[in-house]
Write a protein that holds these residues in place. Structure first.
Motif, PDB file in Angstrom:
ATOM      1  N   ARG A 133       0.847  -1.300   0.011  1.00  0.00           N
ATOM      2  CA  ARG A 133      -0.070  -0.206  -0.092  1.00  0.00           C
ATOM      3  C   ARG A 133       0.945   1.185  -0.111  1.00  0.00           C
ATOM      4  N   SER A 134       2.149   1.316   0.649  1.00  0.00           N
ATOM      5  CA  SER A 134       3.163   2.086   0.556  1.00  0.00           C
ATOM      6  C   SER A 134       4.522   1.894   0.361  1.00  0.00           C
ATOM      7  N   PRO A 143       1.430   0.913  -8.745  1.00  0.00           N
ATOM      8  CA  PRO A 143      -0.217   0.213  -8.396  1.00  0.00           C
ATOM      9  C   PRO A 143      -0.885   1.888  -8.480  1.00  0.00           C
ATOM     10  N   ALA A 144      -1.838   1.752  -7.938  1.00  0.00           N
ATOM     11  CA  ALA A 144      -2.852   3.111  -8.021  1.00  0.00           C
ATOM     12  C   ALA A 144      -2.486   3.885  -6.987  1.00  0.00           C
ATOM     13  N   PHE A 146      -4.145  11.746 -11.105  1.00  0.00           N
ATOM     14  CA  PHE A 146      -4.153  11.243 -12.431  1.00  0.00           C
ATOM     15  C   PHE A 146      -5.436  10.277 -12.494  1.00  0.00           C
ATOM     16  N   GLY A 147      -5.826  10.385 -13.881  1.00  0.00           N
ATOM     17  CA  GLY A 147      -6.561   9.551 -14.202  1.00  0.00           C
ATOM     18  C   GLY A 147      -6.529   7.998 -14.404  1.00  0.00           C
ATOM     19  N   PRO A 148      -7.471   7.381 -14.395  1.00  0.00           N
ATOM     20  CA  PRO A 148      -7.293   6.000 -14.758  1.00  0.00           C
ATOM     21  C   PRO A 148      -6.155   5.520 -15.891  1.00  0.00           C
ATOM     22  N   VAL A 167       3.468  10.632 -14.551  1.00  0.00           N
ATOM     23  CA  VAL A 167       3.800  11.052 -13.395  1.00  0.00           C
ATOM     24  C   VAL A 167       5.383  11.317 -13.519  1.00  0.00           C
ATOM     25  N   PHE A 168       6.152  10.775 -14.078  1.00  0.00           N
ATOM     26  CA  PHE A 168       7.482  11.432 -13.872  1.00  0.00           C
ATOM     27  C   PHE A 168       7.623  12.817 -14.612  1.00  0.00           C
TER      28      PHE A 168
END
Length: 427
Positions: free
Chosen positions: A59-60, A315-316, A325-327, A334-335
């Motif tokens: 999760r993290s 992951p999400a 950010f969208g799906p 992201v970078f």
């Protein structure tokens, strides 16, 4: 010990995502330098798997969710590395199956690795490599981890837990009298969340507070240090040279160029326990070199490879961590965002993209006989396909890297001098 000169080479963090171009002239030059030594150590700052169906993201993470195809070990072996340090803040980015796959990858590659294991006994164990000039041991550990990262101890009635070899620490923050009094009142109102300790400190979660000043005091866990001592003393009896590899993100009073006070004390303790050298990595920047009782302490060698922007799958939580950010977003989006917003995880930081390759040797009696450092250029301004991949630094960049290392080392009383594009220790 009845050995010849044992020549060692050490690099910093290899956050390696993509395969290396072996035909590249810069890679060949680095490989020739590394292979000139008996021993070459690098920290692999990635889990090694192919996102198999049973490998789930945590999760993290330690920053990004870092993984690479296990085949990258072939490239590191080609460069000349034959000792691998494995415990770091990304070791459990893909939970326990991820670290199990990493262990399996090291074993398939037939290389000597340390610091992770199927249980605590494996993770803390020294590993050995015999060379024509003597036997070398490596003990690897981590000082910066999340709660689920440490390997678990095996019991008669319960199996251990895969993870890292860790040395924990406590942070105690000094606060003014008024703040301390307010914390004490909070402990009365919320005793389950804010605890009064028997020594007068107040604990909130993993942080401790005490009255007086504004300093942060860190102390390594005594039990973990005792385990570390046993590992080093065991290795000392079985090998001619003992290397201790330490991954740490801790610093002193927010200055990333300085190790935390407790790490400096721990480095000295490792030498006192019998280590031949302490090799630090983790903060992504080069720190100074100390010579303690005639043994080298490298507080950080910086990045050797830094390819975080080539990660293809995350992951999400990765997308929610930095922006909504969208799906349909991909990791490259992201970078791009992170670069355009100042380099959120060091993407634009010049200090992340220059480092040193350390070389040192021990004579037949185990004494340090030589030490030098060569500057590396990780090509900050190159296209993303080459960015983070090392080459020997040249010109003004090489001079700046060496001058910086010389100044940082002088703070520890270590005298390094420039000899062309190398910094050499004055023994």
């Amino acid at each position: 010990m009845d050995t010849a000169n044992i020549r060692c080479c050490a690099a910093g963090d290899a956050l390696l995502i993509d395969r290396l171009a072996r035909g590249n002239a810069q890679m060949k030059e680095i490989s020739e330098r590394i292979r000139a030594n008996d021993i070459a150590l690098v920290n692999v700052e990635a889990t090694l798997h192919r996102c198999e169906p049973d490998v789930y993201p945590s999760r993290s993470s330690g920053g990004d969710w870092v993984f690479a195809d296990p085949a990258v070990l072939d490239d590191l072996k080609w460069l000349g590395f034959n000792l691998f340090s494995a415990p770091n803040n990304h070791s459990l980015d893909w939970l326990h199956t991820g670290v199990v796959r990493t262990i399996e990858a090291f074993q398939r590659a037939g290389v000597v690795y340390a610091g992770i294991g199927m249980d605590l006994a494996e993770a803390e164990a020294p590993r050995y490599l015999s060379t024509p000039n003597g036997r070398v041991a490596i003990v690897a550990l981590n000082l910066s981890y999340e709660d689920w990262h440490p390997a678990g101890e095996q019991r008669r009635d319960c199996q251990g837990r895969p993870g890292i070899n860790y040395v924990g620490h406590q942070k105690t923050l000094g606060v003014p009298a008024g703040t301390y009094a307010a914390l004490c009142k909070l402990s009365e109102a919320y005793p389950e969340q804010v605890a009064r300790e028997g020594d007068g400190r107040v604990r909130i979660g993993s942080l401790f507070f005490e009255e007086g000043g504004t300093q942060i005091r860190t102390e390594a866990d005594e039990g973990d240090v005792a385990r570390l001592r046993r590992s080093i003393e065991r290795a000392r009896r079985q090998a001619d040279v003992v290397l201790v590899s330490v991954h740490s993100h801790e610093n002193r009073d927010g200055d990333r160029n300085l190790p935390a006070a407790f790490e400096e004390a721990l480095a000295h303790a490792c030498i006192d326990f019998g280590a031949s050298a302490y090799i630090g990595h983790g903060p992504h920047v080069v720190r100074g070199i100390e010579i303690y009782h005639g043994r080298p302490i490298f507080y950080s060698l910086g990045n050797f490879i830094y390819q975080c922007e080539l990660i293809e799958r995350s992951p999400a939580e990765f997308y929610r961590k930095f922006a909504p950010f969208g799906p349909d977003a991909c990791t490259a989006d992201v970078f791009d965002y992170r670069e355009q917003n100042g380099g959120i995880l060091g993407e634009n930081d010049p200090d992340y993209f220059c480092s040193v390759l350390a070389e040192f040797a021990f004579d037949g009696d185990g004494n340090l006989s030589a030490l030098s450092a060569r500057p590396l250029d990780l090509r900050l301004t190159a296209p993303r396909s080459l960015k983070g991949t090392p080459a020997m630094a040249e010109g003004s960049l090489a001079g700046n890297v060496l001058d910086d290392l010389i100044a940082k080392s002088a703070a520890f009383g270590t005298k390094l001098v420039r000899q062309g594009n190398i910094a050499v220790l004055q023994l």
